[in-house]
Design a protein around this motif. Structure first.
Motif, PDB file in Angstrom:
ATOM      1  N   GLY A 190       3.394  -3.559   7.340  1.00 28.83           N
ATOM      2  CA  GLY A 190       3.312  -3.952   5.950  1.00 28.83           C
ATOM      3  C   GLY A 190       2.460  -3.054   5.083  1.00 28.83           C
ATOM      4  O   GLY A 190       2.476  -3.179   3.875  1.00 28.83           O
ATOM      5  N   LYS A 191       1.658  -2.158   5.632  1.00 26.77           N
ATOM      6  CA  LYS A 191       0.798  -1.303   4.822  1.00 26.77           C
ATOM      7  C   LYS A 191       1.560  -0.123   4.266  1.00 26.77           C
ATOM      8  O   LYS A 191       2.334   0.503   4.966  1.00 26.77           O
ATOM      9  CB  LYS A 191      -0.359  -0.773   5.657  1.00 26.77           C
ATOM     10  CG  LYS A 191      -1.522  -1.689   5.732  1.00 26.77           C
ATOM     11  CD  LYS A 191      -2.689  -0.955   6.359  1.00 26.77           C
ATOM     12  CE  LYS A 191      -3.921  -1.806   6.290  1.00 26.77           C
ATOM     13  NZ  LYS A 191      -5.059  -1.126   6.840  1.00 26.77           N
ATOM     14  N   ALA A 192       1.312   0.190   3.014  1.00 23.11           N
ATOM     15  CA  ALA A 192       1.930   1.377   2.424  1.00 23.11           C
ATOM     16  C   ALA A 192       1.160   2.607   2.866  1.00 23.11           C
ATOM     17  O   ALA A 192      -0.064   2.599   2.936  1.00 23.11           O
ATOM     18  CB  ALA A 192       1.917   1.270   0.898  1.00 23.11           C
ATOM     19  N   ALA A 193       1.862   3.649   3.171  1.00 21.07           N
ATOM     20  CA  ALA A 193       1.221   4.886   3.611  1.00 21.07           C
ATOM     21  C   ALA A 193       0.587   5.583   2.421  1.00 21.07           C
ATOM     22  O   ALA A 193       1.102   5.545   1.309  1.00 21.07           O
ATOM     23  CB  ALA A 193       2.240   5.805   4.271  1.00 21.07           C
ATOM     24  N   VAL A 194      -0.557   6.219   2.653  1.00 20.41           N
ATOM     25  CA  VAL A 194      -1.227   6.981   1.613  1.00 20.41           C
ATOM     26  C   VAL A 194      -0.459   8.287   1.435  1.00 20.41           C
ATOM     27  O   VAL A 194      -0.156   8.976   2.394  1.00 20.41           O
ATOM     28  CB  VAL A 194      -2.692   7.254   2.005  1.00 20.41           C
ATOM     29  CG1 VAL A 194      -3.381   8.088   0.958  1.00 20.41           C
ATOM     30  CG2 VAL A 194      -3.427   5.946   2.221  1.00 20.41           C
ATOM     31  N   SER A 195      -0.152   8.615   0.191  1.00 20.92           N
ATOM     32  CA  SER A 195       0.582   9.857  -0.040  1.00 20.92           C
ATOM     33  C   SER A 195      -0.308  11.049   0.253  1.00 20.92           C
ATOM     34  O   SER A 195      -1.526  10.945   0.247  1.00 20.92           O
ATOM     35  CB  SER A 195       1.101   9.903  -1.482  1.00 20.92           C
ATOM     36  OG  SER A 195       0.014   9.929  -2.382  1.00 20.92           O
ATOM     37  N   GLU A 196       0.298  12.190   0.499  1.00 19.14           N
ATOM     38  CA  GLU A 196      -0.456  13.368   0.943  1.00 19.14           C
ATOM     39  C   GLU A 196      -1.466  13.856  -0.074  1.00 19.14           C
ATOM     40  O   GLU A 196      -2.510  14.336   0.272  1.00 19.14           O
ATOM     41  CB  GLU A 196       0.518  14.499   1.264  1.00 19.14           C
ATOM     42  CG  GLU A 196       1.230  14.299   2.576  1.00 19.14           C
ATOM     43  CD  GLU A 196       2.088  15.489   2.931  1.00 19.14           C
ATOM     44  OE1 GLU A 196       1.682  16.628   2.646  1.00 19.14           O
ATOM     45  OE2 GLU A 196       3.164  15.271   3.478  1.00 19.14           O
ATOM     46  N   GLY A 197      -1.176  13.744  -1.371  1.00 23.52           N
ATOM     47  CA  GLY A 197      -2.048  14.306  -2.380  1.00 23.52           C
ATOM     48  C   GLY A 197      -3.174  13.394  -2.811  1.00 23.52           C
ATOM     49  O   GLY A 197      -4.002  13.783  -3.608  1.00 23.52           O
ATOM     50  N   SER A 198      -3.242  12.165  -2.324  1.00 24.24           N
ATOM     51  CA  SER A 198      -4.249  11.235  -2.801  1.00 24.24           C
ATOM     52  C   SER A 198      -5.504  11.299  -1.933  1.00 24.24           C
ATOM     53  O   SER A 198      -5.490  11.766  -0.812  1.00 24.24           O
ATOM     54  CB  SER A 198      -3.695   9.815  -2.795  1.00 24.24           C
ATOM     55  OG  SER A 198      -3.470   9.384  -1.473  1.00 24.24           O
ATOM     56  N   ILE A 199      -6.598  10.790  -2.509  1.00 24.43           N
ATOM     57  CA  ILE A 199      -7.847  10.744  -1.773  1.00 24.43           C
ATOM     58  C   ILE A 199      -8.000   9.357  -1.165  1.00 24.43           C
ATOM     59  O   ILE A 199      -7.329   8.416  -1.562  1.00 24.43           O
ATOM     60  CB  ILE A 199      -9.048  11.104  -2.669  1.00 24.43           C
ATOM     61  CG1 ILE A 199      -9.186  10.123  -3.838  1.00 24.43           C
ATOM     62  CG2 ILE A 199      -8.935  12.517  -3.162  1.00 24.43           C
ATOM     63  CD1 ILE A 199     -10.403  10.362  -4.698  1.00 24.43           C
ATOM     64  N   GLY A 200      -8.886   9.212  -0.208  1.00 20.58           N
ATOM     65  CA  GLY A 200      -9.024   7.963   0.512  1.00 20.58           C
ATOM     66  C   GLY A 200      -9.993   6.977  -0.100  1.00 20.58           C
ATOM     67  O   GLY A 200     -10.306   5.976   0.526  1.00 20.58           O
ATOM     68  N   VAL A 201     -10.508   7.248  -1.293  1.00 20.87           N
ATOM     69  CA  VAL A 201     -11.484   6.364  -1.929  1.00 20.87           C
ATOM     70  C   VAL A 201     -11.056   6.105  -3.370  1.00 20.87           C
ATOM     71  O   VAL A 201     -10.075   6.658  -3.855  1.00 20.87           O
ATOM     72  CB  VAL A 201     -12.896   6.998  -1.898  1.00 20.87           C
ATOM     73  CG1 VAL A 201     -13.402   7.144  -0.484  1.00 20.87           C
ATOM     74  CG2 VAL A 201     -12.916   8.334  -2.598  1.00 20.87           C
ATOM     75  N   ASN A 202     -11.825   5.283  -4.063  1.00 22.33           N
ATOM     76  CA  ASN A 202     -11.533   4.996  -5.459  1.00 22.33           C
ATOM     77  C   ASN A 202     -11.706   6.270  -6.294  1.00 22.33           C
ATOM     78  O   ASN A 202     -12.769   6.888  -6.283  1.00 22.33           O
ATOM     79  CB  ASN A 202     -12.454   3.886  -5.964  1.00 22.33           C
ATOM     80  CG  ASN A 202     -12.147   3.501  -7.382  1.00 22.33           C
ATOM     81  OD1 ASN A 202     -12.552   4.187  -8.313  1.00 22.33           O
ATOM     82  ND2 ASN A 202     -11.414   2.424  -7.538  1.00 22.33           N
ATOM     83  N   GLY A 203     -10.680   6.633  -7.009  1.00 20.51           N
ATOM     84  CA  GLY A 203     -10.691   7.865  -7.787  1.00 20.51           C
ATOM     85  C   GLY A 203     -11.697   7.855  -8.924  1.00 20.51           C
ATOM     86  O   GLY A 203     -12.295   8.888  -9.252  1.00 20.51           O
ATOM     87  N   TYR A 204     -11.896   6.683  -9.549  1.00 21.16           N
ATOM     88  CA  TYR A 204     -12.861   6.598 -10.640  1.00 21.16           C
ATOM     89  C   TYR A 204     -14.291   6.770 -10.125  1.00 21.16           C
ATOM     90  O   TYR A 204     -15.096   7.469 -10.734  1.00 21.16           O
ATOM     91  CB  TYR A 204     -12.725   5.262 -11.375  1.00 21.16           C
ATOM     92  CG  TYR A 204     -11.373   5.063 -12.003  1.00 21.16           C
ATOM     93  CD1 TYR A 204     -10.933   5.907 -13.018  1.00 21.16           C
ATOM     94  CD2 TYR A 204     -10.537   4.046 -11.588  1.00 21.16           C
ATOM     95  CE1 TYR A 204      -9.685   5.736 -13.602  1.00 21.16           C
ATOM     96  CE2 TYR A 204      -9.295   3.865 -12.163  1.00 21.16           C
ATOM     97  CZ  TYR A 204      -8.868   4.714 -13.167  1.00 21.16           C
ATOM     98  OH  TYR A 204      -7.639   4.544 -13.742  1.00 21.16           O
TER      99      TYR A 204
END
Length: 176
Positions: free
Chosen positions: A61-75
């Motif tokens: 059920g978890k969506a995969a993190v896309s390759e270009g994103s970071i693993g934390v809150n961007g703000y």
């Protein structure tokens, strides 16, 4: 036929069979090789290729993190970098959420220096998703740097500045 000749013939046939089996084994093993890296399976893969004994067909059920994103809150990430921009950056890990600065000396107080480490602990914009550690050193009489505890208020002030900047970034992104 003599007994010695028969043993010699049987041995040469077995040697030929053994050589053939060895050649086929080497050929088979070399055919398994690939120039691509090994395929890595994960339980939450989007295509269902991962191993999950409780779900067949479609993946978890978890969506995969896309390759270009970071693993934390961007703000929080951007706000941390903006807030600590006056300090030299030693390392930054956007996937682990760790920012480490190098020692910073205030030109007005050349006998003390500070170092900061920021841990972003969550993907959500929350106050408890951020932890700041401040390290302080003071020059002694011989000119060597000596560790001194920094006040807790210094770390709290930097955390508050990062959170305020993160809220500003989020609001500016929503409006415009």
């Amino acid at each position: 036929m003599e007994r010695g000749t028969m043993a010699f013939e049987r041995g040469s046939v077995l040697r030929g069979v053994a050589a053939g089996v060895l050649a086929l084994s080497v050929l088979g093993v070399s055919a398994c090789g690939s120039t691509k890296g090994p395929k890595v399976f994960s339980a939450g893969s989007e295509d269902g290729g991962g191993f999950n004994p409780f779900k067949f067909g479609k993946g978890g059920g978890k969506a995969a993190v896309s390759e270009g994103s970071i693993g934390v809150n961007g703000y929080l990430w951007r706000a941390s970098l903006d807030t600590l921009s006056f300090m030299p950056l030693a390392s930054a890990d956007p996937y682990g959420g760790v920012i480490v600065t190098d020692w910073y000396t205030n030109p007005e107080k050349p006998d003390e220096r500070f170092k900061a480490t920021v841990y972003i602990l969550d993907t959500r914009l929350r106050a408890d998703g951020l932890n700041v550690a401040i390290f302080k050193q003071i020059k002694d009489g011989a000119g060597a740097w000596v560790d001194t505890p920094a006040t807790d208020q210094t770390a709290t002030d930097i955390e508050n500045a990062i959170l305020t900047r993160a809220r500003q970034l989020k609001l500016s992104n929503i409006k415009g």
